[in-house]
Scaffold this active site. Structure first.
Site, PDB file in Angstrom:
ATOM      1  N   GLY A  43       0.841  -1.195   0.000  1.00 16.17           N
ATOM      2  CA  GLY A  43       0.000   0.000   0.000  1.00 16.17           C
ATOM      3  C   GLY A  43       0.865   1.230   0.000  1.00 16.17           C
ATOM      4  O   GLY A  43       1.733   1.367   0.865  1.00 16.17           O
ATOM      5  N   ASN A 117      -6.556  -5.279   6.419  1.00 12.65           N
ATOM      6  CA  ASN A 117      -6.184  -5.641   5.050  1.00 12.65           C
ATOM      7  C   ASN A 117      -7.253  -6.592   4.520  1.00 12.65           C
ATOM      8  O   ASN A 117      -7.523  -7.617   5.138  1.00 12.65           O
ATOM      9  CB  ASN A 117      -4.820  -6.334   5.040  1.00 12.65           C
ATOM     10  N   GLY A 118      -7.851  -6.240   3.383  1.00 11.44           N
ATOM     11  CA  GLY A 118      -8.862  -7.110   2.787  1.00 11.44           C
ATOM     12  C   GLY A 118     -10.035  -6.307   2.304  1.00 11.44           C
ATOM     13  O   GLY A 118      -9.934  -5.096   2.085  1.00 11.44           O
ATOM     14  N   CYS A 251      -5.316 -16.291  -1.182  1.00 14.65           N
ATOM     15  CA  CYS A 251      -5.216 -15.627  -2.496  1.00 14.65           C
ATOM     16  C   CYS A 251      -3.997 -16.148  -3.277  1.00 14.65           C
ATOM     17  O   CYS A 251      -2.856 -15.958  -2.854  1.00 14.65           O
ATOM     18  CB  CYS A 251      -5.090 -14.126  -2.279  1.00 14.65           C
ATOM     19  N   TYR A 257       2.329 -12.460  -7.390  1.00 15.68           N
ATOM     20  CA  TYR A 257       2.785 -11.084  -7.561  1.00 15.68           C
ATOM     21  C   TYR A 257       2.802 -10.229  -6.303  1.00 15.68           C
ATOM     22  O   TYR A 257       3.781  -9.547  -6.032  1.00 15.68           O
ATOM     23  CB  TYR A 257       1.922 -10.389  -8.627  1.00 15.68           C
ATOM     24  N   ASP A 360       6.867 -11.290 -17.620  1.00 19.44           N
ATOM     25  CA  ASP A 360       6.235 -10.372 -16.670  1.00 19.44           C
ATOM     26  C   ASP A 360       5.260 -11.170 -15.810  1.00 19.44           C
ATOM     27  O   ASP A 360       4.927 -12.317 -16.123  1.00 19.44           O
ATOM     28  CB  ASP A 360       5.502  -9.248 -17.429  1.00 19.44           C
ATOM     29  N   ASP A 361       4.784 -10.525 -14.723  1.00 13.22           N
ATOM     30  CA  ASP A 361       3.941 -11.279 -13.782  1.00 13.22           C
ATOM     31  C   ASP A 361       2.476 -11.319 -14.185  1.00 13.22           C
ATOM     32  O   ASP A 361       1.796 -12.298 -13.956  1.00 13.22           O
ATOM     33  CB  ASP A 361       4.079 -10.689 -12.370  1.00 13.22           C
ATOM     34  N   CYS A 448      -7.774 -19.390  -3.264  1.00 12.83           N
ATOM     35  CA  CYS A 448      -8.734 -18.656  -4.086  1.00 12.83           C
ATOM     36  C   CYS A 448      -8.044 -18.383  -5.420  1.00 12.83           C
ATOM     37  O   CYS A 448      -6.894 -17.969  -5.455  1.00 12.83           O
ATOM     38  CB  CYS A 448      -9.113 -17.333  -3.431  1.00 12.83           C
ATOM     39  N   CYS A 451     -10.249 -14.839  -9.728  1.00 12.34           N
ATOM     40  CA  CYS A 451     -10.054 -13.876 -10.824  1.00 12.34           C
ATOM     41  C   CYS A 451      -9.646 -14.586 -12.117  1.00 12.34           C
ATOM     42  O   CYS A 451      -9.735 -14.001 -13.192  1.00 12.34           O
ATOM     43  CB  CYS A 451      -9.026 -12.813 -10.428  1.00 12.34           C
TER      44      CYS A 451
HETATM   45  S1  SF4 Z   1      -9.967 -13.216  -6.797  1.00 13.93           S
HETATM   46 FE1  SF4 Z   1      -7.782 -13.354  -7.410  1.00 13.93          FE
HETATM   47  S2  SF4 Z   1      -6.786 -11.577  -6.460  1.00 13.93           S
HETATM   48 FE2  SF4 Z   1      -8.781 -11.831  -5.452  1.00 13.93          FE
HETATM   49  S3  SF4 Z   1      -8.355 -13.090  -3.639  1.00 13.93           S
HETATM   50 FE3  SF4 Z   1      -8.944 -14.507  -5.271  1.00 13.93          FE
HETATM   51  S4  SF4 Z   1      -6.981 -15.081  -6.265  1.00 13.93           S
HETATM   52 FE4  SF4 Z   1      -6.598 -13.270  -5.007  1.00 13.93          FE
END
Ligand code: SF4
Length: 492
Positions: A43, A117-118, A251, A257, A360-361, A448, A451
């Site tokens: 941040g 955070n979150g 995550c 990254y 790149d990431d 997770c 995305c």
């Molecule tokens: S959606 Fe993607 S960026 Fe968000 S918590 Fe899940 S893995 Fe991480």
């Protein structure tokens, strides 16, 4: 627009970093400062420290990087051996200063300061409910909902206060809390955002990432598991389950990254995981080339892995300005058009006449990557093959990462071939979700990856989901109720 902001617009943005520590007889503010310094990547928009000497809670927070928010005089005005700290990223908006953290509230047991955070997915509903019951909010951050729920429950004792608060919250949260007598921390039952505890001298420390421990001489002990809390006071440290753990959903992007490569998560070195991602990227997307070039700094470990697995030499292809984030002088229009060249300069002697693998990431909107590809060709590269360690980002994040709405995500609206054309690349290859998981070494742990897949482990309310899948709202006319990645009208 701040120069560094232009660069970071193309990166998914971590929302926050948190710290909490108790160092009996020592100066907490100085240690929190250095821990926040190590968490600066989480941040960069505002920073804050709250401390207590056992009587009052004193706090300083402001917009800017840790090094510009604090100086000797300010740190000396923050006495005490207990405290919490926070680094925040948020999107633009008129209310960013009042949303800086820690959030300070008065409770029946005295003042408290909360760092989060979150991202809560039911912040809007909770806030409306609490306002109907007479609660007054001073910020528009979802984190204030956490703070005010804690205040309501504090008279029941800290363990019960945390547990009662967590029962109300939905979403992702790793939180540190300061009261005049203790430091507390807790992590959501799915464990989306990281949180670690360890020893610090005669005391203890909590932080978002393990990289915050080293600079202050802390020793990492263990992560705070999903649904757990930790309380640190004069009696020592105690941890327990506050609410039942849900299926774990850490995550995956933290590994790809966000987190610093010298951090350790799930007993895995993030640096090593990223090198393995580069190796897997080569297995999935091999190419004949002369040099493997990282986009600095985040592409470096994966480029090393790609080079190692392929036998193609690793080499630097561009230099990154280390100090651009330290200037607040705005670029003029002509300089803005140069875009990424204000941040990166090509190393012509390494790439001229060569077939380049550019590692790149991640790609969010594709705007920076195509400038880098053009810069490589302008510097004389014969071919530029783009290799990306994050799988295609097709869905927005609701758990604390600012990625843009679905319509802005290039992988959500274009095929891989179309993206490759848009970038002007000779070829394009993304690591698969399985390739990323293999590199991390999933084992018993669960991630997770919503995305990339669209499968959200914590169900997202329709209202929130609908907004994210549409064009971004005009935040100038709306107050944000989240930590920044999503905007909802505060008033119906
Ligand atoms: S959606 Fe993607 S960026 Fe968000 S918590 Fe899940 S893995 Fe991480």
């Amino acid at each position: 627009m701040h120069q560094d902001e232009a660069w970071h617009q193309e990166r998914p943005k971590e929302e926050c970093g948190v710290v909490g520590l108790y160092v009996p007889g020592e100066e907490a503010s100085r240690m929190i400062f250095f821990a926040l310094f190590a968490l600066q990547h989480r941040g960069q928009e505002s920073s804050g420290i709250a401390v207590t000497d056992g009587t009052a809670v004193r706090m300083h927070k402001d917009m800017g990087l840790v090094s510009s928010v604090f100086d000797e005089t300010i740190l000396k005005s923050l006495p005490g051996d207990m405290g919490v700290g926070h680094n925040r990223y948020s999107t633009s908006g008129s209310s960013v200063h009042r949303n800086a953290q820690p959030i300070h509230c008065i409770s029946e047991i005295g003042e408290i300061a909360v760092a989060h955070n979150g991202n809560l997915i039911n912040a809007y509903e909770l806030r409306k409910e609490m306002e109907a019951e007479g609660e007054t909010f001073v910020s528009t951050a979802d984190s204030e909902v956490i703070a005010r729920l804690l205040v309501r429950n504090m008279k029941m004792g800290p363990e019960h206060a945390i547990s009662a608060t967590m029962q109300k919250l939905k979403g992702a949260y790793s939180v540190t809390v300061l009261t005049p007598r203790m430091v507390m921390g807790f992590r959501d039952p799915s464990g989306v955002r990281p949180l670690t505890v360890g020893r610090l001298g005669n005391g203890y420390m909590i932080a978002s990432e393990t990289c915050a421990f080293e600079p202050v001489g802390g020793v990492v002990e263990q992560e705070v598991h999903p649904g757990e809390f930790v309380i640190i006071d004069e009696k020592g440290m105690r941890m327990a389950q506050a609410v039942p753990a849900q299926p774990e959903s850490m995550c995956l992007f933290e590994f790809i990254y966000f987190a610093r490569p010298d951090s350790v998560m799930f007993n895995t070195s993030l640096y090593n995981a990223r090198v393995r991602m580069g190796e897997n990227l080569w297995k999935e997307h091999p190419v004949v080339a002369d040099i493997v070039v990282p986009v600095p700094d985040s592409g470096i470990p994966a480029a090393i892995g790609y080079a190692r697995a392929s036998g193609i030499p690793f080499g630097e292809g561009m230099m990154k300005s280390r100090y651009i984030h330290r200037t607040f002088i705005q670029p003029d229009q002509r300089m803005r058009e140069l875009g990424v060249r204000m941040k990166l300069a090509p190393l012509k002697e390494n790439i001229e006449g060569k077939r380049v693998v550019l590692v790149d990431d991640s790609i969010v909107r594709g705007t920076t990557t195509n400038q880098i590809v053009k810069m490589m060709f302008d510097a004389g590269a014969k071919e530029v093959h783009v290799r990306i360690t994050a799988p295609p980002i097709k869905f927005p994040c609701f758990y604390g990462i600012d990625m843009a709405s679905k319509g802005e995500l290039i992988a959500a609206v274009k095929s891989i071939d179309e993206i490759s054309q848009h970038l002007g690349a000779s070829s394009l290859g993304y690591l698969s979700v399985d390739g990323a998981m293999d590199a991390v070494g999933e084992g018993e742990r669960r991630f997770c990856r919503a995305c990339f897949t669209g499968n959200y482990p914590i169900p997202v309310p329709d209202k929130l989901s609908k907004l994210a899948f549409e064009e971004p709202p005009d935040v100038g006319e709306m107050a944000t109720v989240s930590t920044g990645q999503m905007s909802l009208p505060v008033e119906d």
